[in-house]
Design a protein around this motif. Structure first.
Motif, PDB file in Angstrom:
ATOM      1  N   ARG A   1       0.806  -1.212   0.000  1.00  0.00           N
ATOM      2  CA  ARG A   1       0.000   0.000   0.000  1.00  0.00           C
ATOM      3  C   ARG A   1       0.845   1.272   0.000  1.00  0.00           C
ATOM      4  NH1 ARG A   1      -4.851  -0.453  -0.212  1.00  0.00           N
ATOM      5  NH2 ARG A   1      -5.473   1.455   0.866  1.00  0.00           N
ATOM      6  N   PHE A   2       1.831   1.302  -0.937  1.00  0.00           N
ATOM      7  CA  PHE A   2       2.644   2.498  -1.097  1.00  0.00           C
ATOM      8  C   PHE A   2       3.087   2.644  -2.550  1.00  0.00           C
ATOM      9  CE2 PHE A   2       5.752  -0.779  -0.131  1.00  0.00           C
ATOM     10  CZ  PHE A   2       6.841  -0.477  -0.939  1.00  0.00           C
ATOM     11  N   THR A   3       3.470   3.875  -2.904  1.00  0.00           N
ATOM     12  CA  THR A   3       3.984   4.205  -4.226  1.00  0.00           C
ATOM     13  C   THR A   3       5.322   4.912  -4.051  1.00  0.00           C
ATOM     14  OG1 THR A   3       1.743   4.529  -5.066  1.00  0.00           O
ATOM     15  CG2 THR A   3       3.517   5.478  -6.371  1.00  0.00           C
ATOM     16  N   LEU A   4       6.258   4.594  -4.935  1.00  0.00           N
ATOM     17  CA  LEU A   4       7.553   5.262  -4.953  1.00  0.00           C
ATOM     18  C   LEU A   4       7.687   6.028  -6.263  1.00  0.00           C
ATOM     19  CD1 LEU A   4       9.886   2.363  -3.757  1.00  0.00           C
ATOM     20  CD2 LEU A   4       8.775   4.117  -2.365  1.00  0.00           C
ATOM     21  N   ALA A   5       8.161   7.250  -6.193  1.00  0.00           N
ATOM     22  CA  ALA A   5       8.455   8.049  -7.383  1.00  0.00           C
ATOM     23  C   ALA A   5       9.874   8.577  -7.241  1.00  0.00           C
ATOM     24  CB  ALA A   5       7.462   9.188  -7.522  1.00  0.00           C
ATOM     25  N   PHE A   6      10.680   8.358  -8.268  1.00  0.00           N
ATOM     26  CA  PHE A   6      12.060   8.822  -8.267  1.00  0.00           C
ATOM     27  C   PHE A   6      12.177   9.983  -9.251  1.00  0.00           C
ATOM     28  CE2 PHE A   6      12.265   4.679  -6.476  1.00  0.00           C
ATOM     29  CZ  PHE A   6      13.319   4.718  -5.573  1.00  0.00           C
TER      30      PHE A   6
END
Length: 131
Positions: free
Chosen positions: A42-47
């Motif tokens: 239940r998480f999103t990563l954006a680089f």
């Protein structure tokens, strides 16, 4: 031990990923390099960054889907620093776009380096250093 080591990224937890990505990409000129959704966690990563992860240090924004309240920024974290060419023009343009500039451009108190600070949507301080 240190041969080949390199700083890869700095991670910030954010409440509204889209708002934060807009701030860093639209207003600070970074590029979204990659984004991954992790439904099981239940998480999103954006680089985001100013160049490819292969040879640039980047910013990782982590959005925990179930987080509704603001994060405690704590008193140990200071800021993220970005080198800019014309700090006065950068800050003037950001203020015109509604970005808070709590520390206007000018020489630092105990030196000659010209700095300024802006605040991101979650309250993190971003320092500009004129290069």
């Amino acid at each position: 031990m240190t041969k080949g080591n390199r700083l890869l990224h700095t991670m910030l937890r954010v409440r509204d990923l889209e708002k934060s990505m807009d701030f860093y990409c639209t207003h600070l000129g970074m590029t979204l390099l990659r984004r991954t959704e992790h439904p099981e966690g239940r998480f999103t990563l954006a680089f985001l960054g100013y160049g490819a992860e292969s040879d640039h240090t980047v910013l990782e924004l982590t959005h925990n889907w179930d987080r509704t309240e603001a994060y405690d920024l704590g008193d140990a974290f200071g800021h993220i620093a970005i080198g800019v060419q014309d700090i006065y023009s950068v800050c003037e343009a950001l203020e015109a776009q509604g970005i808070e500039v709590p520390r206007k451009p000018g020489p630092m108190k105990h030196g000659t380096t010209v700095i300024a600070f802006v605040r991101d949507p979650d309250g993190y301080m971003i320092e500009f250093i004129e290069r």
